[in-house]
Design a protein around this motif. Sequence first.
Motif: not given
Length: 335
Positions: A63-83
Amino acid sequence: MDWVEVVGYQHEVVHTGVLRWALRAEPSSDRPHRLLQAMGVDAVQVDGDTVATEGRLTAARRGPGKADLVADITLAGGARSRLAVETKVDSRATFDQLQATMDDIAHRGVLLAVGLTGLQFDPRSLPSERWRFVDVRRWQQALAEAGVLPELGPYADAIAAEVRRQEDARATARRCEDVLPDLDGDGGSRRIDGGTFVAWAWLAETRDQLQGQPAPWHGQTERSGPVIWSAPPKWKQADTGVDVYLSLTVEQRTPKLAVRVGGGRHLSDEMRVLAGGLADGLDDLGFARPKRALSRGRGTYAAATLNLLGRPPAAAAIEIIRTIERLDRIAGSGS
């Protein structure tokens, strides 16, 4: 060769591809996080190996949910996140589509709206504070701050042309007198005709004057022309579930504000009575009762309409605010 012209500016893959290239820099380069920071994303590092198109950040496998672009990122403070990035040029962006793109509270989202979508979309419709809205002007500025514009050649030229076109359309809309004219020159568009572009610019300029109002405006294109609408929750009728909402349209180059009722259980008799009562309460504001109040295809009633021909966006916004204040009194009880 102008590769943007060959592929077509209107294709989202062009813009997603540029972003993908910019984020896949050498590990020692600060270009990726400089670009994201200029777009409003609090990233200090981008894992270039994880940058991919058509990725999924939701738990759903179908179903729906695909993004046009994804990436792993690190936020200010060191936490890992996804874009997650959703790219739009001239197509409609909706709250539901964006919300389906990511479902983790640690993720970050960007709506990259580099064409008509940038005029249609109200940033207040973003799903949460984790999302950022980037229109074509901010996109141009972000590319410049990241130092990549000189490397983009024809794409930089295409972005600059789109910025000029939107600025010209907004300027034309702000000084409108009797009608909303076509744009001259290349404003008459291989993508969208100049008159439609200026109509959307008029709606966007008017909406921008209403940022102090709590309910967002949603945009779409219908057969009659461009339209934005807003449905404050406090106007919903508690006993029937019927919505009271405003629609602002440009039909045949004539801007009109309409107060409409619809939704709920599509109770025609109740909606007709409600529409009549609202029209009574708006008579002294210059509203007229439409000859055809019922829209059978949508199951809605137009209670009253106000012709805004000749009003620039700032003046139209004053009329809309007066209408909102009146409806807060006569429809805001929800009963």
